[in-house]
Design a protein around this motif. Structure first.
Motif, mmCIF file in Angstrom:
data_model
loop_
_atom_site.group_PDB
_atom_site.id
_atom_site.type_symbol
_atom_site.label_atom_id
_atom_site.label_comp_id
_atom_site.label_asym_id
_atom_site.label_seq_id
_atom_site.Cartn_x
_atom_site.Cartn_y
_atom_site.Cartn_z
ATOM 1 N N PRO A 85 0.846 -1.202 0.000
ATOM 2 C CA PRO A 85 0.000 0.000 0.000
ATOM 3 C C PRO A 85 0.882 1.252 0.000
ATOM 4 O O PRO A 85 2.009 1.236 0.500
ATOM 5 C CB PRO A 85 -0.790 -0.125 1.309
ATOM 6 N N LEU A 86 0.377 2.319 -0.531
ATOM 7 C CA LEU A 86 1.140 3.558 -0.643
ATOM 8 C C LEU A 86 1.659 3.991 0.730
ATOM 9 O O LEU A 86 0.914 4.032 1.707
ATOM 10 C CB LEU A 86 0.262 4.663 -1.232
ATOM 11 N N GLY A 87 2.947 4.291 0.803
ATOM 12 C CA GLY A 87 3.553 4.769 2.029
ATOM 13 C C GLY A 87 4.150 3.690 2.902
ATOM 14 O O GLY A 87 4.803 3.992 3.904
ATOM 15 N N GLU A 88 3.955 2.405 2.537
ATOM 16 C CA GLU A 88 4.448 1.313 3.380
ATOM 17 C C GLU A 88 5.609 0.555 2.762
ATOM 18 O O GLU A 88 6.147 -0.364 3.374
ATOM 19 C CB GLU A 88 3.310 0.345 3.697
ATOM 20 N N GLY A 89 6.040 0.931 1.573
ATOM 21 C CA GLY A 89 7.094 0.161 0.906
ATOM 22 C C GLY A 89 8.485 0.446 1.416
ATOM 23 O O GLY A 89 9.382 -0.395 1.296
ATOM 24 N N ALA A 90 8.714 1.634 2.003
ATOM 25 C CA ALA A 90 10.065 1.998 2.432
ATOM 26 C C ALA A 90 10.601 1.033 3.470
ATOM 27 O O ALA A 90 11.799 0.725 3.492
ATOM 28 C CB ALA A 90 10.063 3.429 2.974
ATOM 29 N N ARG A 91 9.735 0.560 4.337
ATOM 30 C CA ARG A 91 10.188 -0.324 5.413
ATOM 31 C C ARG A 91 10.812 -1.599 4.848
ATOM 32 O O ARG A 91 11.845 -2.051 5.315
ATOM 33 C CB ARG A 91 9.004 -0.637 6.315
ATOM 34 N N TRP A 92 10.168 -2.187 3.841
ATOM 35 C CA TRP A 92 10.735 -3.386 3.227
ATOM 36 C C TRP A 92 11.997 -3.047 2.444
ATOM 37 O O TRP A 92 12.997 -3.762 2.528
ATOM 38 C CB TRP A 92 9.710 -4.037 2.313
ATOM 39 N N ARG A 93 11.981 -1.959 1.687
ATOM 40 C CA ARG A 93 13.148 -1.608 0.883
ATOM 41 C C ARG A 93 14.377 -1.417 1.761
ATOM 42 O O ARG A 93 15.483 -1.855 1.410
ATOM 43 C CB ARG A 93 12.869 -0.345 0.071
ATOM 44 N N ARG A 94 14.209 -0.744 2.885
ATOM 45 C CA ARG A 94 15.362 -0.455 3.731
ATOM 46 C C ARG A 94 15.818 -1.688 4.512
ATOM 47 O O ARG A 94 17.009 -1.998 4.556
ATOM 48 C CB ARG A 94 15.021 0.679 4.698
ATOM 49 N N THR A 95 14.900 -2.391 5.124
ATOM 50 C CA THR A 95 15.273 -3.551 5.940
ATOM 51 C C THR A 95 15.801 -4.681 5.073
ATOM 52 O O THR A 95 16.894 -5.204 5.307
ATOM 53 C CB THR A 95 14.061 -4.029 6.756
ATOM 54 N N PHE A 96 15.034 -5.063 4.058
ATOM 55 C CA PHE A 96 15.464 -6.181 3.230
ATOM 56 C C PHE A 96 16.662 -5.786 2.363
ATOM 57 O O PHE A 96 17.501 -6.634 2.029
ATOM 58 C CB PHE A 96 14.304 -6.663 2.359
ATOM 59 N N GLY A 97 16.767 -4.512 2.021
ATOM 60 C CA GLY A 97 17.944 -4.055 1.284
ATOM 61 C C GLY A 97 19.226 -4.308 2.046
ATOM 62 O O GLY A 97 20.260 -4.674 1.459
ATOM 63 N N GLN A 98 19.196 -4.110 3.365
ATOM 64 C CA GLN A 98 20.363 -4.421 4.188
ATOM 65 C C GLN A 98 20.645 -5.918 4.209
ATOM 66 O O GLN A 98 21.797 -6.340 4.222
ATOM 67 C CB GLN A 98 20.148 -3.926 5.617
ATOM 68 N N GLU A 99 19.590 -6.717 4.203
ATOM 69 C CA GLU A 99 19.787 -8.166 4.229
ATOM 70 C C GLU A 99 20.347 -8.666 2.901
ATOM 71 O O GLU A 99 21.094 -9.652 2.873
ATOM 72 C CB GLU A 99 18.463 -8.847 4.567
ATOM 73 N N ILE A 100 20.012 -8.002 1.808
ATOM 74 C CA ILE A 100 20.603 -8.365 0.519
ATOM 75 C C ILE A 100 22.092 -8.037 0.519
ATOM 76 O O ILE A 100 22.925 -8.833 0.087
ATOM 77 C CB ILE A 100 19.895 -7.630 -0.630
ATOM 78 N N TYR A 101 22.433 -6.840 1.023
ATOM 79 C CA TYR A 101 23.839 -6.421 1.020
ATOM 80 C C TYR A 101 24.666 -7.283 1.977
ATOM 81 O O TYR A 101 25.828 -7.592 1.695
ATOM 82 C CB TYR A 101 23.959 -4.948 1.423
ATOM 83 N N SER A 102 24.105 -7.672 3.107
ATOM 84 C CA SER A 102 24.823 -8.448 4.123
ATOM 85 C C SER A 102 24.148 -9.797 4.293
ATOM 86 O O SER A 102 23.430 -10.034 5.271
ATOM 87 C CB SER A 102 24.840 -7.695 5.459
ATOM 88 N N PRO A 103 24.349 -10.724 3.355
ATOM 89 C CA PRO A 103 23.687 -12.030 3.465
ATOM 90 C C PRO A 103 24.263 -12.826 4.635
ATOM 91 O O PRO A 103 25.340 -12.526 5.160
ATOM 92 C CB PRO A 103 24.013 -12.697 2.125
#
Length: 1503
Positions: free
Chosen positions: A719-737
């Motif tokens: 939903p609009l306004g809720e995507g940043a949380r996944w982008r930031r959290t999971f983005g860190q998990e992608i960078y640091s597997p």
């Protein structure tokens, strides 16, 4: 280490490589760079501007490459030199002066002097026929004038050199020497050897206003049809390898710290060096030749091999139980699997017998707990998995596809020179839960014949499906596929109710080969497509679906050279897409660039968002540039942007996000669609310097074929306004597997002989969800470097774009932090030193009065973004003790500089905040990257990024200053300037206001404090204060020793320390002032002296919450005074000890208050030390020194008290004294009035009345606003007939009316209820209105009331708030107070509340609404399997600066009106001279008609 690329590296890699380079320069040359020199990268990122510019302490940045259309416009408008503000979160503190060369990074034509260059040299022998001194001087002056016409100020810079020059430097310097000599003799231009830093200083000295630039400089084109956007994807395998090594290096440094850095054995330095050089703008960019790329990869591989030894030995040491016997042979040998991406992992593929088991240690380099699915290749089925607690967990076996097996066999032979042994059958998948900065252990063993084992996935094809729709996913996320077409058709999330049409497809662009007329080909740098062609499977190969307990997979063979697996994990809400592309066929003579497209029906209006080096997201608009009117020549390549973290689009209801595992190029060329370029294979060079085609191949024996690339991207719709949380959290998990290590065990005794789970931090603690560890490293010096990053930009997420604190004590539970030093980002200088030297550039659109970059502003920004703790550790046990600092709790007013229960290291924000690093003379270096969360104090908002221009002529600036020639300018009519805009004034931080808002001061009763009593914002002289009192519901700890403060002392800047700790700080090291021992406060860096310390008495009070019972006391305050007194005068005499709770300052004649308790505390400590009850005996000399200081202080106050006592009049008694009246002379006769000054409170004497009471009328009542203010209150309480309605009984009502307007004294005062313990909790106006309606007048109100709290509303005092709540104007600015609504049903009868029931019910309904909303959010949070979403708003204790919903114009508890009618206020006003008093009802001041608005109760504003 190098001039890094700015499009394709991750920001962590940029920080690391820059740090290595700066430390090298400092160690070798003793210099600290202050200019960025990025002249060759192919476009420039916003992260480069603020993170690798301003945060390094750079004053300027110079480069050459920008879009050819942008350069032309900037030359016309003279905006090649700008102040670049790269971060919207950091505002003006992220600004850096930026110079763009007017041409390439080479000299003007005719001024290159290499051996083979054709530029004519200066021939200065007059006897030779080709003597040309004057001719060459004229050429030089002409070129200088040409550049001056596109440059502001009278300074220009020539870059004397370019690629492959100075191979024979003598020819260069000989000619430059001659030019400087003869040009200066000519006198028209002054030429000199210079440097970029000298040029920067010269520009700064001109005091010029510079245009502002925001955003970045992507994409870059150097001519039509030549967009340098292909390199965003070039060499995708190498880009993936660099990113994988970057994440591995981050984890390896952490483990190296936990083990202890070895001075002789393996370390991580080789990998650091290889990663640093790989960031070069012709390395990770993919624009190098093939043999150079191979060299980069080889260096990374060698660095990985050494770092792998560090990782293996560190895990072995951490996993070894302290109880098990140690010997060299018993040390666990861990193996790792660098080729796991091609399904090759020898330790996991080994066949397990009944006696052996596979031990999998899973390490998590992030600061929060992670639950992820682990996948490892295995050779057999019938396996069982146990977790760290020995509990069997769900696991799943997935058969390997033919494509995976084929790729495995080919690449193992290519890399190892041999084919893999054994037969691989399955992927084993299970869910792992890993603590922050720690590991968990999992045991894989063969299942017994009759026991449970891993579930083999159910495999079927879409042809076998009886339904046309195939549903994939067992959790909240469902992907729907068309069985007939084999395509994704729909995305459904049952938790957030997102349902969207969705398709994913592949295509390729045919690379342009170039022609004789237009030779520009698509190559390593340039992306030039020549047609788009879809890649279709043609329906020949059906979908293969695998289902199991852990996840579902969908396999698609889209072509012989393109295979894709889509995974949906049971507990996740995103789709993982793994692609295998290659070898790309080029037999048709055309290169190809492979893309994937994710398509939805969203209406995105040409807009999309891409990241900047993994940090800020920048808005892009298709076919549009902010800085110029774009002429579209390449609608595809011209809209491509670099992507390191992800890309997303949004419409009015949804967000589509795609995250990547490496740098790629991407765009949104169609509304609702995201496009990524995944692979490129081209047959022609693009003529930009590489000299070979981008045609990567892998060779096995004598056979070579095109490169195959495996990678992943991830899709989610929110939903609009809720995507940043996944982008930031999971983005860190992608960078640091998660990091995997394997070993075998004999039998089942691993858990008994080893540590099964470990966390480097407090096991019960994890970092906040918006904070990530980006560096945790022990340096060669033994110090520790810590960097933390705030992941969110300002306004990016409603919950996480906020200031956040980190508890260092829990981050380093087994270490003692002795010292923290805040450094700049690269760690080559202290941040305070950097800020002190930093230049503050003036920007167009601002005035001198507005804040700009300054030494203090940046540090304020840091304190606003970082609240508290972030710091480092000591060496591992067994080595010498290392110094480490610990974290602290943030103060409500300051986050970095504040008293706390822990020492606060510096915190820097990266992107969304700032970045810095901390190096500690102890053993610590730390950096914190914080918030991108609100705008930096002092930052300036600008509208537009380029200078306003009305055409080329108006922008031309006379170059005659370079010729030493002047003429009178031709006068032209000046255009009419637009009216100046109103600028918001920002008040700088004022420590005096902070002190007054939080502390109370004890002063001698023999002093004169008249001025301080009349001005609530006027601070007492610090030297007049005997001691300080502080009431707080929270525990206070010394920020140095992190203990309860021993003999607490407060500094003049408001920070609380142990006396021995702060005295030790003063006495150690060099002092800034040898005579008086001046030093900077260790928290806020304000200069202070040991003489500025005062004893502080700390009192713990109750923290009131909704539902508690609270007691209030009725207070009164004269309108011409800011001192409070009790309404009940008798209570004042019997409860004097309470009176100081409401006072600004407290009188005493007992000078021993300054030292009595302090000496007692220290004596008690010494007694415990003598008894052996004190561990830290290092404090002993400083405790003794503190006692000496206290004795000196006592002597001083005894002398000071006697001196002041002789000068002052004698008090009437021990508690009260007469003073000259502080009431203005025109209101009260000062000769006959006396005031009681009790505990700092000024109030009229009980027995006296002001002389104007009675028939006379004062000229003013608290200024012009007081008359209308009283009238507003009165009218809001009246009935229409002018009588006051009351539910009080008849006898009391008669008493009230007999009093009537008992005197004007009631209108001359403010009355309100405040919490009896002195906390700034004020009874809500609605309650006050009910009470006053019931009791009839202020004199009849009860002096104390108590009730249950219904709601608390927090307000911070400001000028606007002070005007609105005038009865609270005695609170100093920045004071935080709460309006408290209580339940009056037990105090007042129902009839008393009935007139206000509508409002009471409305507020109750509003509370219930928010309560229901809160419960609903909690239910949603419980349903969510993957993420916990905190409830952001609590209505019962809302925190806001806005006034409450109840308007104070309906009622203000600001004055006693009795039963005064609306008309009587006007009739009693003093008649204006010359105006008939009888006409006062018709005429107002100066004979004008009275304004109805002035006395209106309907609006919220008074005029």
């Amino acid at each position: 280490m190098c001039m890094h690329d700015e499009a394709t590296p991750h920001y962590i890699d940029l920080i690391d490589q820059t740090t290595l380079g700066h430390i090298f320069i400092k160690d070798e040359f003793g210099r600290k760079p202050r200019v960025g020199w990025q002249i060759d990268p192919f476009g420039h990122s916003a992260v480069q501007a603020y993170l690798l510019g301003a945060e390094l302490g750079f004053d300027s940045l110079f480069f050459a490459r920008i879009d050819y259309q942008d350069r032309a416009k900037r030359k016309d408008e003279k905006t090649l030199e700008v102040v670049w503000q790269g971060s919207k979160s950091l505002g003006s503190s992220s600004q850096i002066f930026t110079g763009i060369f007017p041409r390439h990074y080479d000299p003007p034509d005719g001024f290159t002097f290499e051996i083979n260059d054709v530029s004519p040299p200066i021939q200065d022998d007059v006897l030779l026929f080709d003597y040309n001194v004057q001719e060459r001087v004229n050429d030089f002056v002409t070129a200088a004038i040409a550049q001056a016409n596109v440059t502001r100020t009278n300074h220009i810079m020539w870059a004397m050199g370019t690629d492959f020059r100075y191979q024979y430097a003598n020819s260069w310097f000989r000619q430059m020497d001659k030019f400087i000599h003869y040009v200066n003799l000519d006198g028209r231009v002054n030429a000199l050897y210079s440097t970029p830093s000298v040029y920067t200083d010269a520009k700064f000295a001109t005091n010029e206003l510079w245009p502002i630039k925001t955003g970045d400089f992507f994409p870059y084109a150097d001519r039509e049809n030549a967009y340098w956007t292909g390199y965003f994807t070039s060499r995708p395998a190498f880009k993936g390898y660099v990113r994988m090594m970057s994440g591995y290096y981050l984890a390896a440094r952490q483990l190296e710290l936990f083990k202890g850095r070895s001075s002789s054995g393996p370390n991580t330095d080789a990998l650091a060096d290889a990663l640093a050089i790989a960031q070069h703008h012709d390395a990770v960019s993919g624009t190098e030749r093939q043999h150079v790329a191979a060299d980069y990869a080889k260096r990374l591989s060698m660095g990985y091999a050494e770092a792998g030894e560090v990782v293996a030995s560190s895990l072995a040491l951490l996993a070894e139980s302290k109880l098990s016997p140690r010997n060299e042979n018993s040390v666990t040998k861990f193996q790792q699997c660098p080729l796991l991406n091609i399904s090759y992992c020898p330790p996991s593929e080994a066949v397990l017998s009944n006696e052996k088991s596979l031990v999998v240690v899973v390490y998590n380099p992030l600061g929060w707990k992670r639950e992820e699915v682990i996948r490892i290749p295995v050779s057999t089925g019938g396996l069982i998995v146990h977790d760290s607690g020995g509990i069997e967990i769900e696991s799943q076996l997935l058969p390997l596809s033919n494509a995976s097996l084929s790729s495995r066999n080919y690449h193992v032979k290519a890399y190892l020179g041999r084919s893999p042994t054994g037969t691989l059958k399955y992927w084993l998948a299970f869910s792992a839960s890993v603590p922050p900065l720690g590991f968990s252990t999992y045991i894989v063993s063969s299942a017994k014949q009759t026991g449970a084992s891993s579930t083999i996935s159910t495999v079927y094809t879409s042809k076998e499906s009886t339904d046309n729709i195939v549903e994939v996913g067992q959790g909240n996320l469902k992907l729907l596929y068309s069985a007939d077409e084999g395509k994704l058709t729909r995305y459904v999330n049952s938790r957030n109710l997102v349902t969207a049409f969705s398709e994913q497809s592949y295509s390729y662009y045919s690379g342009y080969n170039g022609t004789d007329k237009d030779p520009q080909a698509s190559g390593a740098y340039v992306f030039r497509p020549n047609g788009t062609f879809p890649i279709n499977s043609g329906g020949q190969v059906p979908l293969t679906i695998m289902r199991g307990l852990v996840m579902d997979e969908v396999h698609q063979q889209l072509s012989p050279w393109l295979h894709q697996i889509t995974r949906v994990y049971k507990g996740k809400e995103h789709a993982e897409v793994e692609f295998n592309i290659g070898p790309i066929p080029v037999d048709d003579g055309f290169g190809k660039e492979i893309i994937t497209q994710i398509t939805t029906a969203m209406k995105t209006n040409k807009a999309f968002y891409t990241d900047s080096n993994g940090r800020d997201f920048i808005k892009r608009i298709r076919d549009y540039r902010d800085d110029w009117d774009l002429q579209v020549n390449q609608p595809i390549a011209g809209n491509y942007y670099p992507i390191n973290l992800g890309i997303y689009v949004e419409d009015e209801s949804m967000e589509l996000s795609v995250l990547v595992d490496r740098a790629v190029g991407g765009s949104s060329l169609v509304d609702g669609q995201i496009e990524l370029m995944l692979h490129r294979r081209l047959l022609h060079d693009d003529s930009r310097g590489v000299g070979e085609a981008l045609n990567e191949e892998v060779c096995v024996l004598d056979e070579c074929r095109g490169l195959m690339v495996q990678g992943k991207f991830y899709i989610r719709i929110d939903p609009l306004g809720e995507g940043a949380r996944w982008r930031r959290t999971f983005g860190q998990e992608i960078y640091s597997p998660l990091l995997l290590a394997f070993t075998e065990q004999e039998g089942n005794n691993w858990m008994n002989t080893h540590v099964a789970t470990f966390s480097g931090i407090d096991p019960s603690y994890s970092l906040p969800n918006n904070i990530a560890v980006i560096t945790l490293q022990e340096l060669e010096s033994g110090k520790v470097l810590l960097r933390l990053a705030h992941l969110y930009e300002i306004g990016e997420d409603k919950d996480y774009s906020v200031m956040t604190s980190v508890e260092l004590k829990r981050l380093f539970p087994n270490k003692k932090i002795h010292k923290l030093t805040e450094m700049n980002l690269s760690g080559n200088q202290e941040r305070a030193e950097m800020e002190k030297k930093r230049l503050a550039w003036k920007v167009e659109g601002t005035s001198d009065s507005e804040p700009k970059i300054s030494n203090s502003e940046s540090s304020v920004a840091i304190s606003n973004y970082i609240s508290g703790p972030v710091a480092p550790t000591a060496e591992h046990s067994g080595r010498s003790s290392k110094k480490v600092n610990e974290p602290g709790k943030p103060d409500s007013k300051k986050s970095l500089a504040h008293q706390s229960n822990d020492t606060v290291p510096h915190c820097d924000t990266v992107g969304h905040g700032e970045v810095g690093s901390t190096r500690h003379n102890g053993k610590l270096s730390g950096t914190v990257v914080s918030p991108q969360n609100q705008q930096t104090p002092g930052s300036i908002n600008f509208q537009g990024s380029a200078a306003h221009s009305s055409g080329r002529k108006t922008q031309m600036v006379n170059g005659n200053h370079l010729l030493n020639f002047r003429y009178d300018p031709i006068s032209r009519p000046q255009p009419r300037a637009p009216p100046p805009r109103r600028k918001q004034k920002r008040k700088p931080y004022n420590k005096d206001l902070f002190l007054q808002a939080n502390y109370k001061f004890v002063v001698l009763d023999s002093g004169n404090y008249t001025r301080e009593s009349l001005d609530p914002d006027k601070m007492l002289q610090w030297e007049d204060i005997v001691c300080v009192k502080y009431s707080t519901p929270f525990p206070i700890q010394c920020p140095i020793c992190l203990e309860d403060p021993l003999c607490p002392q407060i500094t003049s800047c408001g920070h609380i320390f142990c006396f021995p700790c702060i005295l030790r700080y003063f006495l150690n090291g060099e002092h800034d002032n040898k005579d008086e021992c001046w030093k900077k406060c260790p928290l806020c860096f304000m200069m202070m002296s040991s003489k500025d310390l005062y004893t502080i008495y700390i009192e713990n009070v109750k923290q009131h919450c909704v539902g508690d019972t609270i007691e209030f006391m009725l207070l009164t305050r004269q309108k011409d005074s800011f001192s409070l007194s009790r309404k009940n005068k008798q209570e004042m005499d019997t409860h004097e000890e309470l009176q100081d709770s409401f006072s600004k300052f407290i009188f005493t004649s007992d000078v021993d208050l300054s030292v009595r308790k302090a000496i007692s505390d220290l004596d008690s400590w010494l007694a415990r030390a003598d008894s052996g009850l004190v561990d830290d005996l290092e404090k002993l000399p400083y405790v003794c020194a503190s006692l000496e200081q206290l004795e000196q202080r006592k002597t001083y106050w005894n002398e000071h008290g006697v001196c002041n006592g002789n000068k002052a009049c004698k008090p009437n008694d021990s508690d009260t004294r007469s003073h000259e009246s502080l009431t203005p002379a025109n209101d009260i006769n000062a000769d006959h009035e006396a005031c009681d000054f009790i505990w700092g409170t000024l109030s009229p004497s009980v027995n006296d009345e002001p002389k104007w009471m009675g028939n006379s009328t004062p000229d003013k009542l608290d200024g012009e606003g007081c008359l209308d203010q009283t009238a507003v209150v009165v009218e809001s309480l009246e009935d229409q007939d002018g009588t006051l309605s009351s539910s009080y009984d008849d006898s009391k009502s008669m008493q009230k009316h007999s009093i009537g307007f008992r005197d004007r004294k009631e209108r001359d005062s403010y009355n309100f209820y405040q919490a009896v313990d002195g906390q700034h909790i004020i009874l809500h106006p609605l309650n006050m209105k009910c009470l006053l309606h019931h009791y009839g007048s202020y004199d009849m109100l009860p002096h104390r009331i108590a009730g249950k709290i219904l709601q608390l509303e927090q307000v911070t005092q400001s000028e606007a708030i002070r005007r609105r709540y005038r009865y609270l104007s005695h609170f100093s600015l920045t004071t935080t107070f709460q309006l408290c609504e209580i339940d009056l049903s037990d105090i007042l009868p129902p009839i008393a509340l009935s007139p206000f029931m509508d409002e009471i019910k409305s507020r109750e309904k509003q509370r219930k609404h928010f309560s229901r909303k809160e419960r609903g959010e909690k239910i949603k949070a419980e349903v969510a399997a993957a993420h916990f979403v905190p409830i952001p708003f609590n209505f019962a204790q809302s925190s806001r600066d806005d006034p409450p919903s109840f308007t104070m114009d309906d009622f203000e508890a600001v004055g006693n009106a009795g039963t005064t009618s609306f008309a009587s206020i006007i009739s009693r006003a003093k008649p204006v001279e010359g105006v008939d008093g009888s006409k006062v009802n018709e005429m107002g001041k100066k004979g004008k008609k009275p304004s109805r608005v002035l006395l209106s109760t309907a609006g919220g504003r008074r005029y």
